[in-house]
Design a protein around this motif. Structure first.
Motif, PDB file in Angstrom:
ATOM      1  N   LEU A 271       0.821  -1.205   0.000  1.00 62.49           N
ATOM      2  CA  LEU A 271       0.000   0.000   0.000  1.00 62.49           C
ATOM      3  C   LEU A 271       0.860   1.262   0.000  1.00 62.49           C
ATOM      4  O   LEU A 271       0.541   2.250  -0.674  1.00 62.49           O
ATOM      5  CB  LEU A 271      -0.931   0.002   1.220  1.00 62.49           C
ATOM      6  CG  LEU A 271      -2.047  -1.053   1.216  1.00 62.49           C
ATOM      7  CD1 LEU A 271      -2.803  -1.020   2.545  1.00 62.49           C
ATOM      8  CD2 LEU A 271      -3.012  -0.804   0.054  1.00 62.49           C
ATOM      9  N   ALA A 272       1.988   1.198   0.745  1.00 61.19           N
ATOM     10  CA  ALA A 272       2.872   2.370   0.799  1.00 61.19           C
ATOM     11  C   ALA A 272       3.483   2.653  -0.573  1.00 61.19           C
ATOM     12  O   ALA A 272       3.592   3.816  -0.999  1.00 61.19           O
ATOM     13  CB  ALA A 272       3.972   2.151   1.841  1.00 61.19           C
ATOM     14  N   ILE A 273       3.899   1.594  -1.267  1.00 63.86           N
ATOM     15  CA  ILE A 273       4.487   1.786  -2.600  1.00 63.86           C
ATOM     16  C   ILE A 273       3.438   2.335  -3.572  1.00 63.86           C
ATOM     17  O   ILE A 273       3.706   3.266  -4.356  1.00 63.86           O
ATOM     18  CB  ILE A 273       5.071   0.453  -3.118  1.00 63.86           C
ATOM     19  CG1 ILE A 273       6.302   0.068  -2.278  1.00 63.86           C
ATOM     20  CG2 ILE A 273       5.437   0.555  -4.594  1.00 63.86           C
ATOM     21  CD1 ILE A 273       6.846  -1.317  -2.574  1.00 63.86           C
ATOM     22  N   ALA A 274       2.231   1.770  -3.494  1.00 60.34           N
ATOM     23  CA  ALA A 274       1.170   2.232  -4.395  1.00 60.34           C
ATOM     24  C   ALA A 274       0.807   3.685  -4.114  1.00 60.34           C
ATOM     25  O   ALA A 274       0.724   4.523  -5.030  1.00 60.34           O
ATOM     26  CB  ALA A 274      -0.059   1.336  -4.236  1.00 60.34           C
ATOM     27  N   MET A 275       0.610   4.006  -2.850  1.00 61.06           N
ATOM     28  CA  MET A 275       0.220   5.370  -2.495  1.00 61.06           C
ATOM     29  C   MET A 275       1.372   6.336  -2.721  1.00 61.06           C
ATOM     30  O   MET A 275       1.177   7.477  -3.174  1.00 61.06           O
ATOM     31  CB  MET A 275      -0.210   5.405  -1.027  1.00 61.06           C
ATOM     32  CG  MET A 275      -0.794   6.746  -0.595  1.00 61.06           C
ATOM     33  SD  MET A 275      -1.435   6.663   1.098  1.00 61.06           S
ATOM     34  CE  MET A 275      -1.968   8.370   1.296  1.00 61.06           C
ATOM     35  N   GLY A 276       2.606   5.895  -2.463  1.00 61.38           N
ATOM     36  CA  GLY A 276       3.774   6.750  -2.678  1.00 61.38           C
ATOM     37  C   GLY A 276       3.952   7.079  -4.150  1.00 61.38           C
ATOM     38  O   GLY A 276       4.287   8.216  -4.514  1.00 61.38           O
ATOM     39  N   SER A 277       3.734   6.086  -5.016  1.00 62.09           N
ATOM     40  CA  SER A 277       3.849   6.324  -6.457  1.00 62.09           C
ATOM     41  C   SER A 277       2.840   7.378  -6.908  1.00 62.09           C
ATOM     42  O   SER A 277       3.147   8.265  -7.719  1.00 62.09           O
ATOM     43  CB  SER A 277       3.618   5.006  -7.218  1.00 62.09           C
ATOM     44  OG  SER A 277       4.567   4.031  -6.821  1.00 62.09           O
ATOM     45  N   TRP A 278       1.623   7.288  -6.369  1.00 59.67           N
ATOM     46  CA  TRP A 278       0.587   8.258  -6.728  1.00 59.67           C
ATOM     47  C   TRP A 278       0.951   9.656  -6.238  1.00 59.67           C
ATOM     48  O   TRP A 278       0.768  10.645  -6.959  1.00 59.67           O
ATOM     49  CB  TRP A 278      -0.740   7.824  -6.118  1.00 59.67           C
ATOM     50  CG  TRP A 278      -1.892   8.724  -6.459  1.00 59.67           C
ATOM     51  CD1 TRP A 278      -2.583   8.767  -7.629  1.00 59.67           C
ATOM     52  CD2 TRP A 278      -2.457   9.740  -5.617  1.00 59.67           C
ATOM     53  NE1 TRP A 278      -3.556   9.733  -7.592  1.00 59.67           N
ATOM     54  CE2 TRP A 278      -3.500  10.346  -6.349  1.00 59.67           C
ATOM     55  CE3 TRP A 278      -2.188  10.186  -4.321  1.00 59.67           C
ATOM     56  CZ2 TRP A 278      -4.265  11.392  -5.826  1.00 59.67           C
ATOM     57  CZ3 TRP A 278      -2.950  11.213  -3.793  1.00 59.67           C
ATOM     58  CH2 TRP A 278      -3.984  11.807  -4.535  1.00 59.67           C
ATOM     59  N   LEU A 279       1.543   9.759  -5.031  1.00 53.70           N
ATOM     60  CA  LEU A 279       1.942  11.065  -4.488  1.00 53.70           C
ATOM     61  C   LEU A 279       3.091  11.678  -5.277  1.00 53.70           C
ATOM     62  O   LEU A 279       3.161  12.901  -5.455  1.00 53.70           O
ATOM     63  CB  LEU A 279       2.341  10.927  -3.012  1.00 53.70           C
ATOM     64  CG  LEU A 279       1.207  10.600  -2.022  1.00 53.70           C
ATOM     65  CD1 LEU A 279       1.760  10.343  -0.625  1.00 53.70           C
ATOM     66  CD2 LEU A 279       0.191  11.744  -1.990  1.00 53.70           C
ATOM     67  N   ILE A 280       3.995  10.838  -5.810  1.00 55.16           N
ATOM     68  CA  ILE A 280       5.092  11.358  -6.642  1.00 55.16           C
ATOM     69  C   ILE A 280       4.533  11.931  -7.940  1.00 55.16           C
ATOM     70  O   ILE A 280       4.912  13.024  -8.391  1.00 55.16           O
ATOM     71  CB  ILE A 280       6.119  10.236  -6.941  1.00 55.16           C
ATOM     72  CG1 ILE A 280       6.872   9.850  -5.661  1.00 55.16           C
ATOM     73  CG2 ILE A 280       7.124  10.687  -7.999  1.00 55.16           C
ATOM     74  CD1 ILE A 280       7.797   8.662  -5.833  1.00 55.16           C
ATOM     75  N   VAL A 281       3.606  11.159  -8.538  1.00 54.96           N
ATOM     76  CA  VAL A 281       2.997  11.625  -9.786  1.00 54.96           C
ATOM     77  C   VAL A 281       2.248  12.931  -9.559  1.00 54.96           C
ATOM     78  O   VAL A 281       2.278  13.843 -10.398  1.00 54.96           O
ATOM     79  CB  VAL A 281       2.044  10.544 -10.357  1.00 54.96           C
ATOM     80  CG1 VAL A 281       1.263  11.082 -11.552  1.00 54.96           C
ATOM     81  CG2 VAL A 281       2.843   9.310 -10.766  1.00 54.96           C
ATOM     82  N   GLN A 282       1.604  13.057  -8.405  1.00 60.18           N
ATOM     83  CA  GLN A 282       0.868  14.280  -8.092  1.00 60.18           C
ATOM     84  C   GLN A 282       1.795  15.430  -7.696  1.00 60.18           C
ATOM     85  O   GLN A 282       1.345  16.569  -7.574  1.00 60.18           O
ATOM     86  CB  GLN A 282      -0.116  14.011  -6.942  1.00 60.18           C
ATOM     87  CG  GLN A 282      -1.231  13.033  -7.283  1.00 60.18           C
ATOM     88  CD  GLN A 282      -2.147  13.585  -8.353  1.00 60.18           C
ATOM     89  OE1 GLN A 282      -2.541  14.753  -8.330  1.00 60.18           O
ATOM     90  NE2 GLN A 282      -2.473  12.744  -9.351  1.00 60.18           N
ATOM     91  N   GLY A 283       3.079  15.092  -7.471  1.00 61.12           N
ATOM     92  CA  GLY A 283       4.017  16.141  -7.094  1.00 61.12           C
ATOM     93  C   GLY A 283       3.973  16.501  -5.630  1.00 61.12           C
ATOM     94  O   GLY A 283       4.558  17.501  -5.200  1.00 61.12           O
ATOM     95  N   THR A 284       3.295  15.689  -4.829  1.00 64.69           N
ATOM     96  CA  THR A 284       3.190  15.961  -3.386  1.00 64.69           C
ATOM     97  C   THR A 284       4.513  15.677  -2.677  1.00 64.69           C
ATOM     98  O   THR A 284       4.901  16.386  -1.741  1.00 64.69           O
ATOM     99  CB  THR A 284       2.063  15.109  -2.766  1.00 64.69           C
ATOM    100  OG1 THR A 284       0.852  15.336  -3.485  1.00 64.69           O
ATOM    101  CG2 THR A 284       1.859  15.443  -1.296  1.00 64.69           C
TER     102      THR A 284
END
Length: 604
Positions: A271-284
């Motif tokens: 879950l951390a990898i999945a959510m982290g990937s999404w946050l990187i794409v969002q620029g967070t």
């Protein structure tokens, strides 16, 4: 609404209770103990350094493709790791030192309790249980607990530091990670409940194993003489099998926690990898934040996968502490009064007033005994085996306390005297006297450690040991082995009599002191006993009635009651009396087919 009680909450907290119990033992060297624990803070916290430094390094070098990276980061990582290693060494050394001192203190206190404990405790406790509860439990309670406490504190400090790194990189991912962490460690709260019964049963098996070792050592000649080797092997293997079964059962009850934690942790990482990937794409967050976060998360989760073993060890240490303090807090069965009466020279004698005694509640072995033994008198106690003779004399030095009635010395109840004072006035010679590992001199001096060489020489002479001692190369300094194994039965008895001579107590108790000897040894030992009894108040238990004919009075104890009392002549004059029957069994010669046949039956 139930009132909140902080004190009750603390008392229910296992760690707080154990800390309160152990504090008196830690107090003498608490600075060292505190330092050993404080070192855990930097040792654990430095785990976060590597994860923290990966953020700038990843963002500048890996993502930015720039050689203007913080060049000092690799050096700092090496430096911090070196410092961590040195601190870890210091912490381990201090922990070992503190654990050793703590174990020594606890074992010393347990041994104090052991030597002061009443004799009745050993009637129902095996040697294996004593070894385990008074020795092994102390080590498990101290060294095991401190070692695991160090690991826990280091892990907590490391976890806190790593959680800070997690929040520094992403609060969103951190919340997810902590939720998963709580779910993963939740089963650890059930470890004690899962282990309690099995650990108790396992300890019982360990008691029996230790007892078997002791019996094999002490009874080696009996094992050889009766060809009991296969029996002992079978018994020992059965115990080993029980221990194995219980060990497997403990593993079955707790081992599932580790794969469960693996499963939960893997979900958290996914879950951390999945959510982290999404946050990187969002620029967070930046890629550096993500790499630093994942590194910190792995360092946080990885030790948790194997924490079950540590948790089990800690619970076993807690249970050992419970067992240790159940002994230390055990009330004395033989209680002394706060203000005792001094026991001067005995002038009148010893009186038994309506004395009854029970080993077990409701089952009396002595019933309403009334006796008045005057100073300087020799009282012989005879009767069938199991009648209560040894029990009666054991009440005089308060090996046990009377259930009903009173035993008085010069009119004062013996419970009014200090135990040491009372026993200092009594010398005992048993059927099987215990000799300690050491020399003849060391064993004799136990009667009076301050005795002079002349006193020892006189005691040896009175105990009819002089000729034997002169035949030895090292004389009185001859080593006699554990339990006096290198001496014959008669020689051991005479050493014990010499020990009693040195004590020079006004009351002498002889509990079947010659019953296990052959005729020649008995004759020599009897001469030594006659010397010992001179000018003393004497209680003699004997199964050979020839040795008690000269007693001032003879008490016949039958089924716990005083059946008859008088001189030899008086008792022989009672038609069908107990003493007369016993005497005739030993000395009368019934005629069978014209031949005289001596009965050899012995009455204990």
């Amino acid at each position: 609404m139930k009132k909140f009680d902080l004190r009750q909450m603390v008392e229910k907290n296992q760690f707080a209770v154990n800390y309160r119990r152990m504090w008196p033992f830690i107090k003498p060297f608490w600075p060292m103990a505190l330092l050993s624990l404080l070192i855990c803070v930097p040792v654990g916290s430095l785990d976060a350094v590597i994860a923290l430094f990966l953020k700038p390094y990843t963002d500048v070098v890996v993502v930015g493709k720039s050689m203007e990276s913080p060049w000092y980061i690799p050096l700092l990582i090496v430096g911090f790791t070196t410092v961590q290693g040195l601190l870890n060494f210091g912490g381990t050394y201090l922990n070992t030192w503190v654990g050793g001192r703590l174990t020594m203190g606890l074992k010393a206190r347990l041994y104090e309790k052991l030597v002061d404990i009443e004799p009745s405790y050993f009637d129902t406790t095996t040697s294996g249980e004593v070894l385990f509860r008074f020795n092994s439990d102390a080590e498990l309670a101290c060294s095991g607990l401190l070692g695991n406490l160090k690991s826990f504190l280091t892990r907590i400090c490391s976890s806190l530091a790593l959680i800070c790194v997690l929040f520094y990189n992403s609060w969103q991912l951190s919340i997810l990670a902590i939720v998963i962490l709580v779910v993963a460690v939740a089963p650890l709260t059930k470890v004690k409940k899962l282990l309690m019964t099995l650990v108790t049963r396992n300890n019982t098996c360990m008691f029996q194993l230790n007892t078997t070792y002791n019996e094999t050592f002490s009874g080696n000649r009996t094992i050889a003489a009766y060809n009991l080797q296969e029996r002992q092997k079978s018994r020992f293997n059965s115990l080993l099998n029980d221990v194995f079964t219980l060990t497997v059962a403990m593993t079955r009850r707790t081992a599932w926690i580790t794969p469960f934690m693996h499963f939960v942790v893997s979900i958290g990482l996914g879950l951390a990898i999945a959510m982290g990937s999404w946050l990187i794409v969002q620029g967070t967050i930046s890629p550096g934040n993500f790499v630093s976060f994942i590194t910190a998360l792995l360092m946080l989760y990885t030790p948790l996968k194997n924490i079950t073993n540590v948790a089990v060890s800690v619970q076993q240490s807690f249970l050992a502490i419970d067992r240790v303090f159940s002994i230390l807090e055990r009330p004395k069965a033989l209680k002394e009064k706060d203000e005792t009466v001094p026991l001067p020279a005995i002038k009148q004698g010893i009186t038994f007033e309506h004395v009854s005694f029970s080993y077990k509640k409701g089952v009396e072995v002595l019933h309403d005994i009334n006796l008045d033994v005057r100073v300087g008198e020799m009282l012989a106690l005879v009767g069938n085996s199991g009648g209560g003779k040894s029990t009666l004399v054991s009440l005089i030095p308060r090996f046990y306390d009377v259930t009903k009635g009173h035993i008085r010395v010069d009119g004062t109840d013996i419970r009014e005297f200090a135990l040491n004072d009372l026993r200092q006035h009594i010398a005992m010679v048993f059927q099987d006297n215990f000799l300690f590992d050491g020399t003849i001199r060391e064993n004799i001096l136990l009667g009076n450690p301050s005795a002079s060489d002349e006193d020892v020489k006189k005691a040896l002479h009175n105990a009819c040991l002089s000729e034997f001692i002169d035949s030895l190369e090292k004389g009185v300094d001859t080593y006699i082995g554990e339990r006096g194994i290198l001496l014959s039965g008669g020689q051991k008895q005479r050493v014990a009599i010499a020990r009693a001579f040195l004590k020079n107590a006004p009351i002498v108790i002889l509990d079947e002191a010659t019953s296990a000897l052959d005729n020649k040894s008995e004759e020599i030992v009897q001469r030594a006993i006659d010397n010992l009894m001179r000018d003393k108040t004497v209680f003699v238990i004997a199964h050979r009635l020839s040795t008690v004919k000269n007693a001032n009075r003879i008490a016949v104890i039958h089924e716990g009651r005083l059946a008859e009392l008088g001189t030899h002549e008086e008792l022989m004059a009672i038609p069908g009396g107990q003493y007369r029957t016993l005497y005739n069994m030993q000395f009368k010669a019934p005629i069978h087919h014209g031949k005289t046949e001596q009965k050899t039956e012995e009455v204990a």
